[in-house]
Scaffold this motif. Structure first.
Motif, PDB file in Angstrom:
ATOM      1  N   UNK A   1      32.549  61.312  67.780  1.00  0.00           N
ATOM      2  CA  UNK A   1      31.894  60.231  67.089  1.00  0.00           C
ATOM      3  C   UNK A   1      31.091  60.815  65.931  1.00  0.00           C
ATOM      4  N   UNK A   2      31.144  60.142  64.799  1.00  0.00           N
ATOM      5  CA  UNK A   2      30.341  60.530  63.657  1.00  0.00           C
ATOM      6  C   UNK A   2      29.353  59.403  63.405  1.00  0.00           C
ATOM      7  N   UNK A   3      28.083  59.699  63.619  1.00  0.00           N
ATOM      8  CA  UNK A   3      27.038  58.698  63.409  1.00  0.00           C
ATOM      9  C   UNK A   3      26.430  58.935  62.036  1.00  0.00           C
ATOM     10  N   UNK A   4      26.084  57.846  61.353  1.00  0.00           N
ATOM     11  CA  UNK A   4      25.486  57.982  60.033  1.00  0.00           C
ATOM     12  C   UNK A   4      24.528  56.832  59.767  1.00  0.00           C
ATOM     13  N   UNK A   5      23.491  57.085  58.951  1.00  0.00           N
ATOM     14  CA  UNK A   5      22.542  56.024  58.625  1.00  0.00           C
ATOM     15  C   UNK A   5      23.079  55.148  57.489  1.00  0.00           C
ATOM     16  N   UNK A   6      22.439  54.021  57.273  1.00  0.00           N
ATOM     17  CA  UNK A   6      22.791  53.137  56.169  1.00  0.00           C
ATOM     18  C   UNK A   6      22.763  53.924  54.863  1.00  0.00           C
ATOM     19  N   UNK A   7      23.792  53.771  54.048  1.00  0.00           N
ATOM     20  CA  UNK A   7      23.862  54.452  52.763  1.00  0.00           C
ATOM     21  C   UNK A   7      24.553  55.794  52.789  1.00  0.00           C
ATOM     22  N   UNK A   8      24.991  56.246  53.943  1.00  0.00           N
ATOM     23  CA  UNK A   8      25.618  57.570  54.047  1.00  0.00           C
ATOM     24  C   UNK A   8      27.079  57.473  54.497  1.00  0.00           C
ATOM     25  N   UNK A   9      27.736  56.374  54.150  1.00  0.00           N
ATOM     26  CA  UNK A   9      29.120  56.216  54.581  1.00  0.00           C
ATOM     27  C   UNK A   9      30.047  57.230  53.904  1.00  0.00           C
ATOM     28  N   UNK A  10      29.836  57.523  52.618  1.00  0.00           N
ATOM     29  CA  UNK A  10      30.723  58.459  51.912  1.00  0.00           C
ATOM     30  C   UNK A  10      30.702  59.854  52.547  1.00  0.00           C
ATOM     31  N   UNK A  11      29.520  60.450  52.789  1.00  0.00           N
ATOM     32  CA  UNK A  11      29.555  61.764  53.444  1.00  0.00           C
ATOM     33  C   UNK A  11      30.085  61.690  54.886  1.00  0.00           C
ATOM     34  N   UNK A  12      29.862  60.573  55.557  1.00  0.00           N
ATOM     35  CA  UNK A  12      30.391  60.416  56.915  1.00  0.00           C
ATOM     36  C   UNK A  12      31.924  60.405  56.878  1.00  0.00           C
TER      37      UNK A  12
END
Length: 85
Positions: A1-12
């Protein structure tokens, strides 16, 4: 699973490209893109010390023994046999 905060979809998505089958999950519980391995909640706190001629990051294909200092990896903490060091 790759968790990411709002605004970090591109690096995720960049991480997901390197981890086939990983699922992207946006969550407010992380402050940066986080690759979750396993389910026991043990977290890496950062990279170890580096040595001349290499980095402490996890190596990919071809990382073998080149640049190795000859030191053995530390044993997992007691009660956490699936810890990655």
């Amino acid at each position: 699973t790759i968790e990411y905060p709002n605004g970090a979809q591109a690096p995720a998505k960049a991480v997901a490209a390197a981890v086939p089958g990983a699922q992207l999950v946006q969550t407010s519980s992380v402050k940066r893109v986080t690759l979750v391995l396993g389910s026991n909640g043990v977290q890496a706190r950062g990279l170890g010390a580096t040595h001349a001629g290499g980095s402490a990051g996890a190596g990919g294909a071809g990382s073998g023994s080149s640049g190795s200092s000859g030191k053995k990896a530390a044993a997992p903490p007691p009660g956490q046999p699936d810890c990655i060091n």
